[in-house]
Write a protein that holds these residues in place. Structure first.
Motif, PDB file in Angstrom:
ATOM      1  N   ARG A 168       0.820  -0.761   0.101  1.00  0.00           N
ATOM      2  CA  ARG A 168       0.219  -0.056   0.001  1.00  0.00           C
ATOM      3  C   ARG A 168       0.819   0.872  -0.035  1.00  0.00           C
ATOM      4  N   ASP A 169       2.012   1.374   0.191  1.00  0.00           N
ATOM      5  CA  ASP A 169       2.547   2.246   0.298  1.00  0.00           C
ATOM      6  C   ASP A 169       4.400   2.383  -0.436  1.00  0.00           C
ATOM      7  N   MET A 170       4.208   1.824  -2.313  1.00  0.00           N
ATOM      8  CA  MET A 170       5.205   1.727  -2.528  1.00  0.00           C
ATOM      9  C   MET A 170       5.643   2.753  -3.374  1.00  0.00           C
ATOM     10  N   ARG A 171       7.016   2.733  -4.439  1.00  0.00           N
ATOM     11  CA  ARG A 171       8.049   3.256  -4.891  1.00  0.00           C
ATOM     12  C   ARG A 171       7.453   3.296  -6.291  1.00  0.00           C
ATOM     13  N   ILE A 172       6.605   3.373  -7.338  1.00  0.00           N
ATOM     14  CA  ILE A 172       6.226   2.489  -8.591  1.00  0.00           C
ATOM     15  C   ILE A 172       6.946   3.561  -9.810  1.00  0.00           C
ATOM     16  N   GLY A 173       7.899   2.800 -10.418  1.00  0.00           N
ATOM     17  CA  GLY A 173       8.497   3.694 -12.054  1.00  0.00           C
ATOM     18  C   GLY A 173       7.896   3.041 -12.411  1.00  0.00           C
ATOM     19  N   ILE A 174       7.644   4.520 -13.582  1.00  0.00           N
ATOM     20  CA  ILE A 174       6.449   3.574 -14.643  1.00  0.00           C
ATOM     21  C   ILE A 174       7.801   4.263 -15.591  1.00  0.00           C
ATOM     22  N   ILE A 175       7.069   3.676 -17.186  1.00  0.00           N
ATOM     23  CA  ILE A 175       7.794   3.720 -18.353  1.00  0.00           C
ATOM     24  C   ILE A 175       7.263   3.700 -19.769  1.00  0.00           C
ATOM     25  N   GLY A 176       6.912   4.804 -19.762  1.00  0.00           N
ATOM     26  CA  GLY A 176       5.966   4.775 -20.856  1.00  0.00           C
ATOM     27  C   GLY A 176       4.107   5.434 -20.330  1.00  0.00           C
ATOM     28  N   THR A 213      11.389  14.159 -22.960  1.00  0.00           N
ATOM     29  CA  THR A 213      11.689  14.928 -21.611  1.00  0.00           C
ATOM     30  C   THR A 213      10.745  15.107 -20.813  1.00  0.00           C
ATOM     31  N   PRO A 214      11.503  15.141 -19.869  1.00  0.00           N
ATOM     32  CA  PRO A 214       9.989  15.515 -18.334  1.00  0.00           C
ATOM     33  C   PRO A 214       8.734  16.547 -18.353  1.00  0.00           C
ATOM     34  N   ASP A 215       9.281  17.226 -19.018  1.00  0.00           N
ATOM     35  CA  ASP A 215       8.675  18.436 -19.297  1.00  0.00           C
ATOM     36  C   ASP A 215       7.625  18.138 -20.306  1.00  0.00           C
ATOM     37  N   THR A 216       7.583  17.085 -20.961  1.00  0.00           N
ATOM     38  CA  THR A 216       6.572  16.818 -21.850  1.00  0.00           C
ATOM     39  C   THR A 216       5.485  16.114 -21.307  1.00  0.00           C
ATOM     40  N   LEU A 217       6.051  15.377 -19.810  1.00  0.00           N
ATOM     41  CA  LEU A 217       4.681  15.038 -19.401  1.00  0.00           C
ATOM     42  C   LEU A 217       4.304  15.895 -18.310  1.00  0.00           C
ATOM     43  N   ALA A 218       4.001  17.678 -18.349  1.00  0.00           N
ATOM     44  CA  ALA A 218       3.827  17.993 -17.608  1.00  0.00           C
ATOM     45  C   ALA A 218       2.517  18.818 -16.941  1.00  0.00           C
ATOM     46  N   ASP A 219       2.046  17.952 -17.719  1.00  0.00           N
ATOM     47  CA  ASP A 219       0.660  18.452 -17.799  1.00  0.00           C
ATOM     48  C   ASP A 219       0.015  17.061 -16.852  1.00  0.00           C
ATOM     49  N   LEU A 220       0.457  15.424 -16.857  1.00  0.00           N
ATOM     50  CA  LEU A 220       0.144  14.494 -16.435  1.00  0.00           C
ATOM     51  C   LEU A 220       0.939  14.775 -14.470  1.00  0.00           C
ATOM     52  N   GLU A 221       2.039  15.303 -14.480  1.00  0.00           N
ATOM     53  CA  GLU A 221       2.638  15.750 -13.572  1.00  0.00           C
ATOM     54  C   GLU A 221       1.618  16.284 -12.696  1.00  0.00           C
ATOM     55  N   ALA A 222       1.037  17.036 -12.799  1.00  0.00           N
ATOM     56  CA  ALA A 222       0.129  17.948 -12.492  1.00  0.00           C
ATOM     57  C   ALA A 222      -1.331  17.499 -11.705  1.00  0.00           C
ATOM     58  N   GLU A 223      -1.540  16.894 -13.232  1.00  0.00           N
ATOM     59  CA  GLU A 223      -2.893  16.314 -12.734  1.00  0.00           C
ATOM     60  C   GLU A 223      -2.772  14.989 -11.724  1.00  0.00           C
ATOM     61  N   THR A 224      -1.646  14.398 -11.475  1.00  0.00           N
ATOM     62  CA  THR A 224      -1.662  13.305 -10.761  1.00  0.00           C
ATOM     63  C   THR A 224      -0.935  13.499  -9.551  1.00  0.00           C
ATOM     64  N   GLY A 225       0.364  14.198  -9.573  1.00  0.00           N
ATOM     65  CA  GLY A 225       0.896  14.398  -8.308  1.00  0.00           C
ATOM     66  C   GLY A 225       2.348  13.510  -8.980  1.00  0.00           C
ATOM     67  N   ALA A 226       2.485  12.616 -10.173  1.00  0.00           N
ATOM     68  CA  ALA A 226       3.501  11.768  -9.701  1.00  0.00           C
ATOM     69  C   ALA A 226       4.500  12.708 -10.331  1.00  0.00           C
ATOM     70  N   LYS A 227       5.717  12.559 -10.193  1.00  0.00           N
ATOM     71  CA  LYS A 227       7.378  13.179 -11.026  1.00  0.00           C
ATOM     72  C   LYS A 227       7.639  12.334 -11.726  1.00  0.00           C
ATOM     73  N   ALA A 228       7.390  13.546 -12.547  1.00  0.00           N
ATOM     74  CA  ALA A 228       8.005  12.760 -14.165  1.00  0.00           C
ATOM     75  C   ALA A 228       9.902  12.926 -14.500  1.00  0.00           C
ATOM     76  N   VAL A 229      10.349  12.044 -14.656  1.00  0.00           N
ATOM     77  CA  VAL A 229      11.746  11.843 -14.957  1.00  0.00           C
ATOM     78  C   VAL A 229      12.113  11.779 -16.487  1.00  0.00           C
ATOM     79  N   LEU A 230      13.380  11.068 -16.427  1.00  0.00           N
ATOM     80  CA  LEU A 230      13.859  10.850 -17.537  1.00  0.00           C
ATOM     81  C   LEU A 230      13.581   9.160 -17.657  1.00  0.00           C
ATOM     82  N   ASN A 231      13.244   9.300 -18.405  1.00  0.00           N
ATOM     83  CA  ASN A 231      13.512   7.093 -18.872  1.00  0.00           C
ATOM     84  C   ASN A 231      14.186   6.317 -17.019  1.00  0.00           C
ATOM     85  N   THR A 232      15.823   6.596 -18.308  1.00  0.00           N
ATOM     86  CA  THR A 232      16.881   6.081 -17.314  1.00  0.00           C
ATOM     87  C   THR A 232      16.746   6.375 -15.470  1.00  0.00           C
TER      88      THR A 232
END
Length: 253
Positions: free
Chosen positions: A30-38, A64-83
């Motif tokens: 119930r409390d995990m750090r999850i990385g999503i590639i894609g 680049t992470p800035d292309t996911l700015a809307d998803l980041e703002a909507e969800t609170g997820a952290k947009a990062v590089l795929n690496t």
């Protein structure tokens, strides 16, 4: 040639048994750090659902992470590089076009926590998107091909459900008509973590056997694209045959 035998399921363990086997207390699912590639339809949907459940999600795409700015703002997820998506992750999800797996940087999953399950949601669409992938056309199971390129064991899950249903049709455990999601993979301890996550999302996890058995949920099988419950999913998996139909084979030149 793909395997034709019965589905070989790994024994699944309870939370307590998992902790005892590892000798330490397992971090709560119930409390995990999850990385999503894609961050496409499935990756983006899982970002929305998993952040809503309170997980710490890092999400990336091929840019680049800035292309996911809307998803980041909507969800609170952290947009990062795929690496960076897998760094410190308790669980990783790879959800990209099948043909793009070979383009992922080497060692992209190396930063994940020890024992973190890796889920791949991919499907091979030779005519519709991916073109010919010779090894798969010659009979290699899709998830085995992905696993070979990622150089880590994987679990096949979320590949047969429409993204909109993944977003909207989760139900509480025990609900009538709850959609089932099969999981194919080899490690029983990690598979239990994947099962727990699917249950949190509002779906019934179903043991679909090993990675070698994951062809039973590929496109063109009786399960694929259906919102079956647990019983119907198990029946559909058992009825699957390994031959690809013309729709799901590359067009000969």
């Amino acid at each position: 040639m793909r395997p034709r035998g019965t589905i070989r399921r790994s024994p699944l363990l309870t939370h307590t048994a998992v902790a005892k086997c590892r000798g330490t207390r397992r971090r709560s699912t119930r409390d995990m750090r999850i990385g999503i590639i894609g961050a496409g339809q499935i990756g983006g949907t899982l970002t929305r659902r998993l952040t809503a459940l309170g997980h710490d999600v890092r999400v990336s795409n091929s840019r680049t992470p800035d292309t996911l700015a809307d998803l980041e703002a909507e969800t609170g997820a952290k947009a990062v590089l795929n690496t960076e998506a897998a760094e410190g992750a308790d669980l990783v999800i790879v959800s990209i076009p099948q043909k793009n797996v070979v383009d992922l940087p080497a060692g992209i999953l190396a930063g994940a926590a020890d024992g973190a399950p890796v889920i791949e949601t991919n499907n091979y669409y030779p005519q519709q998107r991916d073109g010919l992938i010779a090894a798969i056309e010659d009979g290699q199971v899709e998830s085995e091909w992905v696993q070979e390129h990622l150089v880590v064991p994987v679990f096949k899950a979320f590949n047969g459900i429409w993204w909109k249903h993944l977003l909207e049709k989760g139900l509480p455990e025990g609900s009538s008509g709850r959609i089932a999601i099969p999981v194919a993979g080899d490690d029983a301890l990690q598979k239990q973590v994947v099962f727990d996550l699917i249950n949190q999302l509002g779906f019934d996890p179903v043991d679909a056997g090993t990675v070698e058995d994951s062809w039973r949920q590929q496109p063109g099988t009786p399960f694929y694209g259906k919102d079956f419950d647990r019983e119907a999913t198990l029946k559909a998996l058992a009825q699957a045959t390994p031959e690809r139909t013309d729709e799901w084979r590359a067009v000969a030149e």
